[in-house]
Each structure stands twice: as C-alpha cells, then as structure tokens.
Design a protein around this motif. Structure first.
Motif, PDB file in Angstrom:
ATOM      1  N   VAL A 178     -19.271 -52.947  12.274  1.00  0.00           N
ATOM      2  CA  VAL A 178     -20.435 -52.498  11.528  1.00  0.00           C
ATOM      3  C   VAL A 178     -21.632 -52.492  12.478  1.00  0.00           C
ATOM      4  O   VAL A 178     -21.576 -53.078  13.566  1.00  0.00           O
ATOM      5  CB  VAL A 178     -20.711 -53.383  10.293  1.00  0.00           C
ATOM      6  N   CYS A 179     -22.681 -51.846  12.053  1.00  0.00           N
ATOM      7  CA  CYS A 179     -23.883 -51.737  12.878  1.00  0.00           C
ATOM      8  C   CYS A 179     -25.042 -52.388  12.149  1.00  0.00           C
ATOM      9  O   CYS A 179     -25.328 -52.059  10.994  1.00  0.00           O
ATOM     10  CB  CYS A 179     -24.180 -50.262  13.149  1.00  0.00           C
ATOM     11  N   TYR A 180     -25.699 -53.311  12.820  1.00  0.00           N
ATOM     12  CA  TYR A 180     -26.881 -53.987  12.281  1.00  0.00           C
ATOM     13  C   TYR A 180     -28.117 -53.429  12.973  1.00  0.00           C
ATOM     14  O   TYR A 180     -28.269 -53.552  14.186  1.00  0.00           O
ATOM     15  CB  TYR A 180     -26.759 -55.489  12.502  1.00  0.00           C
ATOM     16  N   LEU A 181     -28.986 -52.807  12.207  1.00  0.00           N
ATOM     17  CA  LEU A 181     -30.270 -52.326  12.702  1.00  0.00           C
ATOM     18  C   LEU A 181     -31.262 -53.464  12.492  1.00  0.00           C
ATOM     19  O   LEU A 181     -31.714 -53.707  11.374  1.00  0.00           O
ATOM     20  CB  LEU A 181     -30.689 -51.069  11.933  1.00  0.00           C
ATOM     21  N   PHE A 185     -27.754 -44.079  13.126  1.00  0.00           N
ATOM     22  CA  PHE A 185     -26.604 -43.630  12.346  1.00  0.00           C
ATOM     23  C   PHE A 185     -25.643 -42.830  13.229  1.00  0.00           C
ATOM     24  O   PHE A 185     -24.429 -43.007  13.155  1.00  0.00           O
ATOM     25  CB  PHE A 185     -27.048 -42.758  11.173  1.00  0.00           C
ATOM     26  N   ALA A 186     -26.173 -41.944  14.060  1.00  0.00           N
ATOM     27  CA  ALA A 186     -25.337 -41.133  14.943  1.00  0.00           C
ATOM     28  C   ALA A 186     -24.602 -42.007  15.963  1.00  0.00           C
ATOM     29  O   ALA A 186     -23.414 -41.779  16.248  1.00  0.00           O
ATOM     30  CB  ALA A 186     -26.188 -40.081  15.663  1.00  0.00           C
ATOM     31  N   ALA A 187     -25.285 -43.014  16.501  1.00  0.00           N
ATOM     32  CA  ALA A 187     -24.637 -43.928  17.448  1.00  0.00           C
ATOM     33  C   ALA A 187     -23.527 -44.710  16.754  1.00  0.00           C
ATOM     34  O   ALA A 187     -22.450 -44.922  17.325  1.00  0.00           O
ATOM     35  CB  ALA A 187     -25.665 -44.881  18.059  1.00  0.00           C
ATOM     36  N   ALA A 188     -23.777 -45.129  15.513  1.00  0.00           N
ATOM     37  CA  ALA A 188     -22.756 -45.852  14.753  1.00  0.00           C
ATOM     38  C   ALA A 188     -21.558 -44.949  14.479  1.00  0.00           C
ATOM     39  O   ALA A 188     -20.408 -45.376  14.644  1.00  0.00           O
ATOM     40  CB  ALA A 188     -23.349 -46.370  13.441  1.00  0.00           C
ATOM     41  N   GLY A 237     -17.582 -45.353  15.794  1.00  0.00           N
ATOM     42  CA  GLY A 237     -16.594 -45.637  14.756  1.00  0.00           C
ATOM     43  C   GLY A 237     -16.998 -46.762  13.825  1.00  0.00           C
ATOM     44  O   GLY A 237     -16.150 -47.445  13.256  1.00  0.00           O
ATOM     45  N   ALA A 238     -18.295 -46.954  13.661  1.00  0.00           N
ATOM     46  CA  ALA A 238     -18.831 -47.999  12.769  1.00  0.00           C
ATOM     47  C   ALA A 238     -19.453 -47.307  11.555  1.00  0.00           C
ATOM     48  O   ALA A 238     -20.608 -46.893  11.600  1.00  0.00           O
ATOM     49  CB  ALA A 238     -19.869 -48.846  13.495  1.00  0.00           C
ATOM     50  N   LEU A 266     -27.163 -53.371  16.860  1.00  0.00           N
ATOM     51  CA  LEU A 266     -26.052 -54.126  17.430  1.00  0.00           C
ATOM     52  C   LEU A 266     -24.779 -53.801  16.649  1.00  0.00           C
ATOM     53  O   LEU A 266     -24.815 -53.734  15.419  1.00  0.00           O
ATOM     54  CB  LEU A 266     -26.348 -55.624  17.306  1.00  0.00           C
ATOM     55  N   PHE A 267     -23.682 -53.628  17.347  1.00  0.00           N
ATOM     56  CA  PHE A 267     -22.378 -53.491  16.705  1.00  0.00           C
ATOM     57  C   PHE A 267     -21.693 -54.849  16.690  1.00  0.00           C
ATOM     58  O   PHE A 267     -21.782 -55.597  17.661  1.00  0.00           O
ATOM     59  CB  PHE A 267     -21.489 -52.498  17.462  1.00  0.00           C
TER      60      PHE A 267
END
Length: 146
Positions: free
Chosen positions: A80-83, A106-109, A113-114, A69-70
């Motif tokens: 930020v991105c929460y896995l 990581f690539a999606a983040a 731009g996260a 989730l961003f």
C-alpha cells in the motif's frame, strides 16, 4: 498558472527545506536542523524503505511537495502507499497543485502495483479536506498513538 511535478533532486535542497519547514510550522512542529537534513537525504535515497518526494514547480520555483512511502499490509498481497505529507504554498493553493501532486502519487502507486493509497489530516484542516473529499473516501478509522 503553469506548473509540473517531478521527483525531488539534490538541487532542490533550499526549496525543499523552505517548503518542509512551512509544512511543519502549519502543524506547530519543529525539528532540529540536523533532523531536517537527514529527512532531505533520505528522500533522495533510492531505497524501497525510504520516503519518496515529488515537487511541484511553477515559474522555476518549488511551490509544493508530497512525501509518500510504500509498505506491506497485513491483509493484502500487494503493498500500500502512505501519503504522509502534502504541502502547497498558500499563494498556490486552489490552483490544482495539491490535486496534481496527489494524482502523481496515485500514478506512482499504480506503477508500483500498490492499489491502495491512504493519508490523514487534522479534522480542522478544512481547506485540505475540501480537496480530499473530492478525490478520496473518508474512512471511519480513528488514529491513536503512543
């Protein structure tokens, strides 16, 4: 073993339920079937507010999932991105599936731009922590909840 990662699709329903239920079992958690169905539908929505899901496929079968989730951060301009959830079937662990799923998050983040991705696990989850210690940095934060 050959596998690839892709976004969750509607046809993944049964595989996703199997994997998500196994993930919940690992953490001794149960959800009502209605809640599981709601969570599946949410992961298919194209909404910034909802979790996204990546699926690892081996031999035309889903063998792993990652939910992320961003969200905004109180100290940063960028999101930020929460896995939140990562699960790989026991027979596919230690073959790079988990690392590939995390790499795809990581690539999606990066694409969103996260620059910061964070995740948690139980202290006793030694197998996962071996991977996390290689690809991430352990922080000093302690989690509290209500």
């Amino acid at each position: 073993m050959s596998y690839h990662v892709r976004p969750l699709a509607p046809d993944d329903h049964d595989d996703w339920v199997r994997l998500f239920t196994a993930y919940l079992d690992f953490y001794s958690t149960r959800l009502d079937p209605e809640q599981i169905e709601l969570q599946f539908r949410r992961r298919l929505e194209d909404s910034e507010a909802e979790f996204r899901c990546l699926v690892a496929i081996a031999d035309d079968k889903a063998v792993g999932i990652a939910h992320y989730l961003f969200h905004r951060h109180g100290w940063r301009e960028e999101q930020v991105c929460y896995l939140q959830d990562l699960f790989v079937t026991p027979e596919h662990r230690d073959h790079g599936v988990g690392q590939t799923l995390i790499g795809a998050v990581f690539a999606a983040a990066d694409a969103a731009g996260a620059p910061k991705v964070f995740w948690m696990t139980e202290n006793s989850n030694r197998q996962a922590r071996k991977l996390y210690d290689r690809i991430g940095k352990l922080t000093a934060f302690v989690k509290y909840e209500r």
